[in-house]
Write an enzyme that holds these catalytic residues in place. Structure first.
Site: not given
Lengths: 322, 322
Positions: A51, A302
């Site tokens: 992110k 991720s």
């Protein structure tokens, strides 16, 4: 829609700030899967998740006047911390709207470590939106959406651009799907780099909105939010669905137990802390619904943020008993 | 005693087989500690611990006749798996004597994954030695001691040799002390590489035999085996004590809570799975008993094997509730 050049420009913008995350391999997992697996560890990224790439790219691109007013996001997860840290590094005020049920550790990280202003609201999407809208109308903040934003998507795509420059001749990449930011960036980056690379989305069966959306041709919604992959609960957006339906090879749904099993392999065999959402990509690769045998397979991990209390409480109890 | 050249020769012998483990850094931990920390991650080594280096070196060096008869070790920990895997890779029969109370997961790894013959005995040191001695006299196996063996020590030292070739100008290295194999190899390697590098041993207060041995000038024994750092419970041996007293700068004892706190930093901030024994080196560096401020500090993370059931049981319970 964005293009490969947007990912390249995003990479130039962020590469001095974000971590160039390592690619790990495991001879045990290669043997088990009869393939060559390459793990792109965004769990080692700043704030513990990919992110950071999108948030830093999007906030960097704001106009001077937007930067002076500051940014706002609503999230209790990795996006909140990515926006807070990116804003801090760029000297910009950040406000994060969080449900008043957020774990204290996440509030502390966002506020104390990353220096954002945290505003609490009731734990409903209506309350969250209302609180955000009021602050925007009052202070002129720019809203940073976690994935329905092309600058966020281009930033996320830099993980895959970097990955493809670290490992030659990948045949395919598996990538988790939540709101679709990471997979959209991955699709743009991989298609621009080499359009022969196959890209598969990995999504929990319990929140299979992307799988159903791909089949029905319109954005479908999740009925539950029960998956342990708590980063993948959200629906797709117009922007991410547009990219996904254009480029993706397929979406593989994985059960909760498949996610847990993949996560355990990563922790036990590879000794890395990966969150359930991050482990979905390995879970999908191991289902055998797509043949990976003898292939060079990229696995996007991720993120690595999750509550570690259960294991530390158990160790603490052992200490106290001694 | 061994010399630097023994470490260099060991490295030539094992370098194609063992993993060249990565060195990781963390800007958060650097900021916290006001120093530059470099983490040598032997948790990513084959079998999940530095033990692979010594075992492979020692077994490689056996005579043809010793190799034909096979090797034996007694251990329920990382050394067992390192001996089993090294023997397997060298095409040699390995027998591991394990207490009949060993966790099934360790028995399975040693026997099924690494192909050793496992022989069970009562969980006492007398029973263990008796079982081992009987097998040696019956089959002529060569005993591979976990640390009182110069080939094991030289092999362990290759981790530090590799580390010093990966990171320039380290001022000091912190290294866990159990039986003393890793620290002895580290002392030989670092002293040979650059005798100005300071080496500190990290040892749990509850099993502070090395600290007391250094003070008294003779090998002291532990009264308890209660530390959560279950790889560091053993006493020093003649060979390791000889090297330690000659070269070491100091030994830092750490409390159980300091170990747990260091381990939590490694997991939460760096997203790596490190066992309590491995985290002792960071715990020692953070005590401030040695000033590390503005120094370039090497932290040896010796392994990453521990029982992950508490966290996976907790996640499984969440799945079943959903």
């Amino acid at each position: 829609m964005i293009e490969y050049s947007d990912v390249l420009e995003a990479y130039d913008r962020i590469k001095e700030v974000v971590n160039k995350t390592p690619v790990l391999t495991s001879s045990t997992l290669n043997r088990m899967s009869k393939s060559e697996l390459f793990f792109k560890c965004e769990s080692f990224q700043k704030v513990g998740a990919f992110k950071m790439r999108g948030a830093y790219n999007a906030i960097s691109k704001l106009s001077q006047s937007q930067k002076e007013k500051g940014v706002i996001a609503h999230s209790s997860g990795n996006h909140a911390q990515a926006v807070a840290l990116s804003a801090k590094l760029l000297g910009i005020k950040a406000t994060i709207v969080m449900p008043n049920t957020s774990p204290q550790v996440k509030v502390n990280a966002t506020r104390d470590t990353y220096g954002a202003t945290v505003v609490f609201c009731e734990n409903t999407s209506v309350a969250r939106q209302k609180a955000t809208d009021e602050l925007i109308s009052q202070y002129g903040y720019t809203f940073i959406h976690p994935y329905d934003n092309y600058d966020i998507i281009a930033g996320a795509g830099t993980a895959t651009y970097e990955f493809l420059n670290q490992v030659n001749n990948l045949d395919m990449i598996f990538c988790p799907i939540g709101g679709g930011g990471l997979i959209s960036g991955t699709l743009i980056a991989a298609n621009g780099f080499n359009s022969n690379i196959e890209i598969y989305g990995a999504e929990p069966q319990l929140v299979d909105d992307a799988f159903r959306s791909l089949n029905s041709g319109r954005i479908e919604h999740n009925k539950t939010r029960n998956s342990i992959a708590d980063g993948l609960l959200t629906d797709l957006s117009e922007k991410t669905f547009g990219i996904i339906r254009k480029y993706i090879n397929d979406i593989i749904n994985v059960s909760e137990f498949e996610i847990l099993e993949a996560m355990r392999l990563l922790w036990e065999r590879m000794k890395i802390v990966v969150e359930p959402s991050g482990a979905c990509s390995l879970a999908a690769a191991l289902t055998k619904r797509i043949s990976i045998q003898n292939k060079r397979v990229g696995i996007l991990l991720s993120g690595g943020n999750l509550d570690l209390d259960p294991i530390f409480q158990s160790l603490k109890a052992r200490i106290e008993k001694n």
